[in-house]
Enzyme design. Structure first.
Site, PDB file in Angstrom:
ATOM      1  N   HIS A   1       0.737  -0.685   0.094  1.00 14.30           N
ATOM      2  CA  HIS A   1      -0.089   0.773  -0.041  1.00 14.30           C
ATOM      3  C   HIS A   1       0.897   1.180   0.139  1.00 14.30           C
ATOM      4  CE1 HIS A   1      -2.744   3.332   1.030  1.00 14.30           C
ATOM      5  NE2 HIS A   1      -3.999   1.843   0.607  1.00 14.30           N
TER       6      HIS A   1
ATOM      7  N   ASP B   1      -7.894  -5.433  -0.101  1.00 18.47           N
ATOM      8  CA  ASP B   1      -8.471  -5.963  -0.632  1.00 18.47           C
ATOM      9  C   ASP B   1      -8.070  -7.902  -0.539  1.00 18.47           C
ATOM     10  OD1 ASP B   1      -9.780  -4.299  -2.762  1.00 18.47           O
ATOM     11  OD2 ASP B   1      -7.347  -3.789  -3.293  1.00 18.47           O
TER      12      ASP B   1
HETATM   13  N1  CMC Z   1       4.265  -7.434  -5.190  1.00 16.90           N
HETATM   14  C1  CMC Z   1       5.601  -7.574  -5.040  1.00 16.90           C
HETATM   15  N2  CMC Z   1       5.991  -6.307  -4.908  1.00 16.90           N
HETATM   16  C2  CMC Z   1       5.257  -5.324  -4.442  1.00 16.90           C
HETATM   17  C3  CMC Z   1       3.963  -5.439  -4.262  1.00 16.90           C
HETATM   18  C4  CMC Z   1       3.590  -6.372  -4.496  1.00 16.90           C
HETATM   19  N3  CMC Z   1       2.096  -6.693  -4.091  1.00 16.90           N
HETATM   20  N4  CMC Z   1       3.803  -3.899  -4.252  1.00 16.90           N
HETATM   21  C5  CMC Z   1       5.211  -3.629  -4.267  1.00 16.90           C
HETATM   22  N5  CMC Z   1       5.811  -4.254  -4.320  1.00 16.90           N
HETATM   23  C6  CMC Z   1       7.805  -3.491  -4.446  1.00 16.90           C
HETATM   24  C7  CMC Z   1       7.548  -3.297  -5.571  1.00 16.90           C
HETATM   25  O1  CMC Z   1       8.104  -3.653  -6.488  1.00 16.90           O
HETATM   26  C8  CMC Z   1       8.893  -1.649  -4.913  1.00 16.90           C
HETATM   27  O2  CMC Z   1      10.042  -2.660  -4.916  1.00 16.90           O
HETATM   28  P1  CMC Z   1      11.694  -1.946  -5.376  1.00 16.90           P
HETATM   29  O3  CMC Z   1      11.764  -1.218  -3.825  1.00 16.90           O
HETATM   30  O4  CMC Z   1      11.944  -3.379  -5.598  1.00 16.90           O
HETATM   31  O5  CMC Z   1      11.289  -1.152  -7.034  1.00 16.90           O
HETATM   32  C9  CMC Z   1       8.972  -1.864  -3.688  1.00 16.90           C
HETATM   33  O6  CMC Z   1       7.422  -2.870  -3.292  1.00 16.90           O
HETATM   34  C10 CMC Z   1       7.721  -0.892  -3.523  1.00 16.90           C
HETATM   35  O7  CMC Z   1       6.209  -0.011  -4.005  1.00 16.90           O
HETATM   36  P2  CMC Z   1       5.860   1.340  -5.362  1.00 16.90           P
HETATM   37  O8  CMC Z   1       4.997   0.303  -6.290  1.00 16.90           O
HETATM   38  O9  CMC Z   1       6.974   1.808  -5.272  1.00 16.90           O
HETATM   39  O10 CMC Z   1       4.370   1.077  -3.912  1.00 16.90           O
HETATM   40  P3  CMC Z   1       3.588   2.271  -4.606  1.00 16.90           P
HETATM   41  O11 CMC Z   1       3.612   2.971  -3.206  1.00 16.90           O
HETATM   42  O12 CMC Z   1       3.856   3.652  -5.605  1.00 16.90           O
HETATM   43  O13 CMC Z   1       2.252   1.273  -5.136  1.00 16.90           O
HETATM   44  C11 CMC Z   1       0.612  -0.367  -4.714  1.00 16.90           C
HETATM   45  C12 CMC Z   1       1.099   0.635  -4.503  1.00 16.90           C
HETATM   46  C13 CMC Z   1      -0.419  -0.559  -3.575  1.00 16.90           C
HETATM   47  C14 CMC Z   1       0.245   0.140  -6.560  1.00 16.90           C
HETATM   48  C15 CMC Z   1       1.197  -1.575  -5.151  1.00 16.90           C
HETATM   49  O14 CMC Z   1       1.731  -1.471  -3.955  1.00 16.90           O
HETATM   50  C16 CMC Z   1       0.401  -2.871  -5.741  1.00 16.90           C
HETATM   51  O15 CMC Z   1       0.917  -2.498  -6.963  1.00 16.90           O
HETATM   52  N6  CMC Z   1       0.175  -3.741  -4.688  1.00 16.90           N
HETATM   53  C17 CMC Z   1      -0.975  -4.668  -5.722  1.00 16.90           C
HETATM   54  C18 CMC Z   1      -2.118  -4.532  -6.160  1.00 16.90           C
HETATM   55  C19 CMC Z   1      -2.868  -3.918  -4.480  1.00 16.90           C
HETATM   56  O16 CMC Z   1      -3.457  -4.648  -4.068  1.00 16.90           O
HETATM   57  N7  CMC Z   1      -3.873  -2.714  -4.313  1.00 16.90           N
HETATM   58  C20 CMC Z   1      -4.532  -2.944  -3.425  1.00 16.90           C
HETATM   59  C21 CMC Z   1      -4.189  -1.403  -2.729  1.00 16.90           C
HETATM   60  S1  CMC Z   1      -5.359  -1.073  -1.604  1.00 16.90           S
HETATM   61  C22 CMC Z   1      -7.041  -0.433  -2.192  1.00 16.90           C
HETATM   62  C23 CMC Z   1      -7.040   0.366  -2.820  1.00 16.90           C
HETATM   63  O17 CMC Z   1      -6.603   1.924  -2.214  1.00 16.90           O
HETATM   64  O18 CMC Z   1      -7.856   0.137  -3.608  1.00 16.90           O
END
Ligand code: CMC
Length: 442
Positions: free
Chosen positions: A318, A376
């Site tokens: 998140h 989720d």
């Molecule tokens: N699986 C694997 N790696 C992950 C995941 C994941 N679900 N989420 C983040 N990471 C890694 C990412 O690759 C990055 O690694 P590195 O530092 O080595 O490059 C690090 O963790 C930080 O991730 P980020 O993409 O920079 O984080 P963000 O804040 O931009 O994205 C997120 C947040 C929710 C989009 C992301 O965690 C994600 O895609 N999660 C899966 C989708 C999900 O469950 N979404 C629902 C969110 S909660 C409900 C809502 O708000 O709608």
């Protein structure tokens, strides 16, 4: 604090000095503070003072507005609405109370609650003509595509609540959106499975009415189980608002131009649909289906860690929570209660999800990045047990989030500091070029 007395930040005595190394110029920037949480450096005059922008794609360090609706401390795993802990609201309150709280600033007393419920109940029917819109969609249309289209179309049906400068019209539009969204969501579902539309019933509460419109058929009344309606209501509470996330910011940005509330909420629904946001609940269930059995968990964990593989563990991570999402904790508990009430016994998907969570939380990749289950991760299992197909999961999120979007939109419109949202950019395209006539182009 009531919504009528719009809260505002405080300008502290504290300042931050920005030094431009190249010229040695210094600029004093004010520090603003809220009730709790990080303070903010006021950069509103920065461009005028320095000719420079701040750069923050994804808004990781940018507060876009003042808001008194929802507070999140992502490190501590805290979520509060108007000061009340989400755990308390989920346990002791109900969705109608939470709607009232978000819209009006305080929990209702008994009289206020009865009046509010009556108002919402009186707005659950949709204009009969709106039904024809549904028939224009393909039968196999995703219910989210129907929801986006039909919600946008509400502005064509309810002209008497689109004048955003009129406080009464703003309130009527807010009530209409909260009340009609379950009806539209249920109609989208019924249409997609070819069943007749079911009209709302005013003798049922909000959650019961939605279950009735979704699962009743003319030949057979849906048997409402109190545990299931309570779980539905709790799911609505847990999704009601979540501060300035992508869809809420979309609603605010759309609304900042003066667009009508129905159009703004349709914009929010579009933003919610993506798998990184509200679409994740559907993606979690698809992912669990793909994993299939516990012995394949290591393979999928390895894929999630592989930077050359686009696969991510859905329902994990998140932007704000760097701890267990408090909503996931409540939902995990609800899963057990609902499965027991439905007599489902051991649900293989729940077993698989719990094992996946255990494996991920023991893996340094997830630990170091503070990736925990989010809302989720467990909601899909619960919704599936309640009989919803995966294509409806994000629709349910949108239904519940409508109150948050509407309350945030109202707060923005009523904020005297509100201006049209207009981010700037760092232009990286070609510099000025001389126009080349066709004959001279290669
Ligand atoms: N699986 C694997 N790696 C992950 C995941 C994941 N679900 N989420 C983040 N990471 C890694 C990412 O690759 C990055 O690694 P590195 O530092 O080595 O490059 C690090 O963790 C930080 O991730 P980020 O993409 O920079 O984080 P963000 O804040 O931009 O994205 C997120 C947040 C929710 C989009 C992301 O965690 C994600 O895609 N999660 C899966 C989708 C999900 O469950 N979404 C629902 C969110 S909660 C409900 C809502 O708000 O709608």
């Amino acid at each position: 604090m009531t919504a009528e007395r719009a809260a505002s930040h405080v300008e502290t005595e504290e300042t931050v000095t920005l030094t431009i190394d190249k010229t040695g110029e210094t600029h004093q920037l004010r520090v603003l503070s809220g009730t709790t949480g990080p303070s903010a450096i006021d950069v509103r005059d920065l461009y005028a003072q320095t000719g420079m922008f701040t750069y923050d794609p994804g808004f990781t360090s940018t507060a876009s507005c003042d808001s008194s609706l929802t507070y999140i401390d992502g490190d501590a795993g805290i979520l509060r609405h108007r000061g009340y802990a989400i755990e308390d609201l989920a346990e002791h309150s109900d969705f109608m109370e939470v709607c009232y709280l978000l819209l009006n600033g305080d929990l209702p007393n008994a009289k206020q609650k009865a009046k509010f419920e009556h108002t919402i109940t009186n707005h659950t029917m949709v204009h009969e003509q709106l039904m024809y819109l549904f028939r224009g969609f393909r039968r196999d249309a995703h219910p989210m595509s129907i929801l986006v289209g039909v919600t946008g179309a509400l502005s064509a049906f309810y002209h008497d609540s689109t004048d955003i400068s009129d406080a009464h019209q703003r309130m009527v539009a807010s009530h209409r959106l909260i009340a009609k969204m379950p009806t539209i969501a249920a109609l989208a579902y019924k249409y997609s499975i070819g069943q007749p539309f079911v009209y709302p019933r005013n003798d049922l509460n909000f959650a019961e009415n939605f279950l009735h419109m979704t699962f009743s058929v003319p030949a057979e009344e849906y048997r409402l189980l109190p545990e299931v309606s309570r779980a539905m209501d709790r799911i609505f509470i847990l999704h009601a608002d979540h501060e300035q996330n992508a869809s809420t910011s979309t609603v605010r940005l759309a609304g900042s131009s003066g667009a009508n509330p129905f159009a703004c909420i349709a914009a929010g629904i579009s933003s919610l649909w993506g798998p990184a946001h509200g679409g994740a609940n559907e993606a979690v269930l698809n992912m669990l289906g793909e994993i299939g059995s516990k012995d394949r968990i290591p393979e999928f964990i390895a894929r999630a860690k592989d930077k050359d593989d686009p696969f991510r563990l859905m329902g994990f991570g998140h932007r704000v929570y760097k701890n267990y999402d408090p909503r996931a904790t409540v939902l995990r508990k609800s899963c057990d209660e609902v499965l027991a009430a439905l007599g489902v016994g051991d649900e293989p998907l729940l077993d698989l999800a719990m094992e996946l969570e255990k494996t991920a939380l023991a893996d340094p990749y997830f630990v170091e990045r503070k990736l925990f289950p989010n809302v989720d991760f467990y909601s899909g299992i619960l919704l599936k047990a309640m009989g919803f197909p995966t294509s409806m999961f994000t629709v349910l999120f949108a239904l519940a989030r409508t109150v948050g979007w509407v309350a945030q939109w109202k707060e923005m419109v009523e904020d005297p500091k509100q201006r049209i949202g207009r981010p700037r950019q760092l232009y990286v395209g070609p510099d000025e070029r001389k126009f080349v006539p066709m004959a001279g182009r290669r």
